[in-house]
Design a protein around this motif. Structure first.
Motif, PDB file in Angstrom:
ATOM      1  N   PHE A   5       0.798  -1.223   0.000  1.00  0.00           N
ATOM      2  CA  PHE A   5       0.000   0.000   0.000  1.00  0.00           C
ATOM      3  C   PHE A   5       0.834   1.277   0.000  1.00  0.00           C
ATOM      4  O   PHE A   5       0.306   2.349  -0.225  1.00  0.00           O
ATOM      5  N   THR A   6       2.129   1.143   0.269  1.00  0.00           N
ATOM      6  CA  THR A   6       2.994   2.302   0.059  1.00  0.00           C
ATOM      7  C   THR A   6       3.578   2.106  -1.332  1.00  0.00           C
ATOM      8  O   THR A   6       4.458   1.285  -1.520  1.00  0.00           O
ATOM      9  N   HIS A   7       3.066   2.838  -2.266  1.00  0.00           N
ATOM     10  CA  HIS A   7       3.535   2.642  -3.632  1.00  0.00           C
ATOM     11  C   HIS A   7       4.820   3.434  -3.811  1.00  0.00           C
ATOM     12  O   HIS A   7       4.789   4.640  -3.974  1.00  0.00           O
ATOM     13  N   ASP A   8       5.935   2.740  -3.754  1.00  0.00           N
ATOM     14  CA  ASP A   8       7.215   3.438  -3.798  1.00  0.00           C
ATOM     15  C   ASP A   8       7.745   3.585  -5.223  1.00  0.00           C
ATOM     16  O   ASP A   8       8.797   4.146  -5.434  1.00  0.00           O
ATOM     17  N   LEU A  10       7.237   4.766  -9.417  1.00  0.00           N
ATOM     18  CA  LEU A  10       6.620   5.921 -10.074  1.00  0.00           C
ATOM     19  C   LEU A  10       5.592   5.526 -11.103  1.00  0.00           C
ATOM     20  O   LEU A  10       5.008   5.097 -11.575  1.00  0.00           O
TER      21      LEU A  10
ATOM     22  N   TYR B  48      -0.369  10.313  -8.181  1.00  0.00           N
ATOM     23  CA  TYR B  48       0.570  11.004  -7.297  1.00  0.00           C
ATOM     24  C   TYR B  48      -0.107  11.855  -6.226  1.00  0.00           C
ATOM     25  O   TYR B  48       0.528  12.709  -5.625  1.00  0.00           O
ATOM     26  N   ASN B  54       2.031  10.826   1.798  1.00  0.00           N
ATOM     27  CA  ASN B  54       3.092   9.867   2.033  1.00  0.00           C
ATOM     28  C   ASN B  54       4.422  10.395   1.526  1.00  0.00           C
ATOM     29  O   ASN B  54       4.528  10.706   0.343  1.00  0.00           O
ATOM     30  N   ILE B  56       8.114   9.418   0.523  1.00  0.00           N
ATOM     31  CA  ILE B  56       8.926   8.225   0.292  1.00  0.00           C
ATOM     32  C   ILE B  56      10.412   8.577   0.234  1.00  0.00           C
ATOM     33  O   ILE B  56      11.212   8.052   0.989  1.00  0.00           O
ATOM     34  N   ASN B  60      11.815  10.389  -5.183  1.00  0.00           N
ATOM     35  CA  ASN B  60      10.434  10.058  -5.505  1.00  0.00           C
ATOM     36  C   ASN B  60       9.580  11.320  -5.662  1.00  0.00           C
ATOM     37  O   ASN B  60       8.845  11.472  -6.651  1.00  0.00           O
ATOM     38  N   LYS B  64       7.994  12.816  -9.238  1.00  0.00           N
ATOM     39  CA  LYS B  64       6.543  12.952  -9.360  1.00  0.00           C
ATOM     40  C   LYS B  64       6.159  14.373  -9.770  1.00  0.00           C
ATOM     41  O   LYS B  64       5.341  14.572 -10.677  1.00  0.00           O
ATOM     42  N   GLU B 117      -6.535   4.601  -2.915  1.00  0.00           N
ATOM     43  CA  GLU B 117      -6.092   3.340  -3.493  1.00  0.00           C
ATOM     44  C   GLU B 117      -6.830   3.051  -4.802  1.00  0.00           C
ATOM     45  O   GLU B 117      -6.240   2.545  -5.758  1.00  0.00           O
ATOM     46  N   TRP B 120      -5.291   5.249  -7.361  1.00  0.00           N
ATOM     47  CA  TRP B 120      -3.986   4.705  -7.750  1.00  0.00           C
ATOM     48  C   TRP B 120      -4.189   3.558  -8.758  1.00  0.00           C
ATOM     49  O   TRP B 120      -3.547   3.501  -9.803  1.00  0.00           O
TER      50      TRP B 120
END
Lengths: 10, 212
Positions: A5-8, A10, B48, B54, B56, B60, B64, B117, B120
């Protein structure tokens, strides 16, 4: 499971 | 981060900048599908949103922001600044055939039923097919400028490198994200035909033109 769930990407 | 992933990101960045430069230098967006570019802007925006929730890494975040900024600039160049050069009558792909099914699929198949989610997931599905209006346009006009071919190639290389990145991550980290992998496979397959044309024609110095 957290990593999913942490989309690291791109 | 492994080398495949890093090179994938770079080639994605290269594709985006190549397209921007091409339009800017030639003062024209002829041959470029505005619809594909709008879809990519939607993809980046939906994906994004985690910029706000979040953190990272600096890498990252920067990538983005650059992707989003470039993609909106491209859309602006096509639909506003160089609107007169936009080939609207060849850009006739019906985007609702892409947006509606991918949106429905994102609601049905996702990792977690939460707004971020789902967005995404939608962005992943939509990205895999977002190039179709552009490929459709190339097939309709029967040709693409060499620089447009380079753009498409770099974009295809990006997703192909990501596939290697996922194999690597599965092997060394036990990590896999099935949604990203399946969508990434679909996306890569869509470029295969184009890869063939690119290697057999463009690399030999010819303009990409399709047999009539």
């Amino acid at each position: 499971q957290d990593t999913i769930f942490t989309h690291d990407e791109l | 981060m492994n080398l495949f992933r890093f090179l994938g990101d770079l080639s994605h960045l290269l594709a985006i900048i190549l397209l921007l430069l091409k339009i800017w230098k030639s003062r024209s967006c002829a041959g470029i599908s505005g619809k594909s570019q709008v879809l990519f802007a939607v993809v980046f925006t939906a994906r994004y949103l985690d910029l706000f929730t979040n953190y990272i890494s600096l890498y990252n975040t920067c990538m983005k922001v650059v992707y989003i900024a470039c993609s909106f600039t491209t859309v602006w160049l096509i639909y506003s600044k160089f609107k007169a050069t936009y080939d609207g009558n060849h850009d006739t792909f019906r985007v609702e055939f892409l947006v509606v099914p991918t949106a429905i699929l994102a609601f049905l198949v996702n990792h977690d039923f939460t707004p971020l989610e789902i967005l995404w997931t939608f962005s992943i599905y939509l990205e895999s097919v977002a190039i179709l209006p552009q490929l459709f346009m190339v097939s309709k006009t029967g040709e693409a400028e060499t620089i447009t071919s380079h753009y498409l190639f770099a974009l295809g290389v990006y997703r192909t490198l990501y596939l290697f990145n996922w194999i690597w991550r599965y092997h060394f980290e036990g990590f896999f994200d099935l949604i990203a992998i399946v969508a990434g496979l679909v996306q890569t397959v869509l470029y295969c035909d184009f890869f063939y044309l690119y290697i057999t024609k463009v690399l030999k110095g010819k303009k990409l033109s399709l047999p009539a």
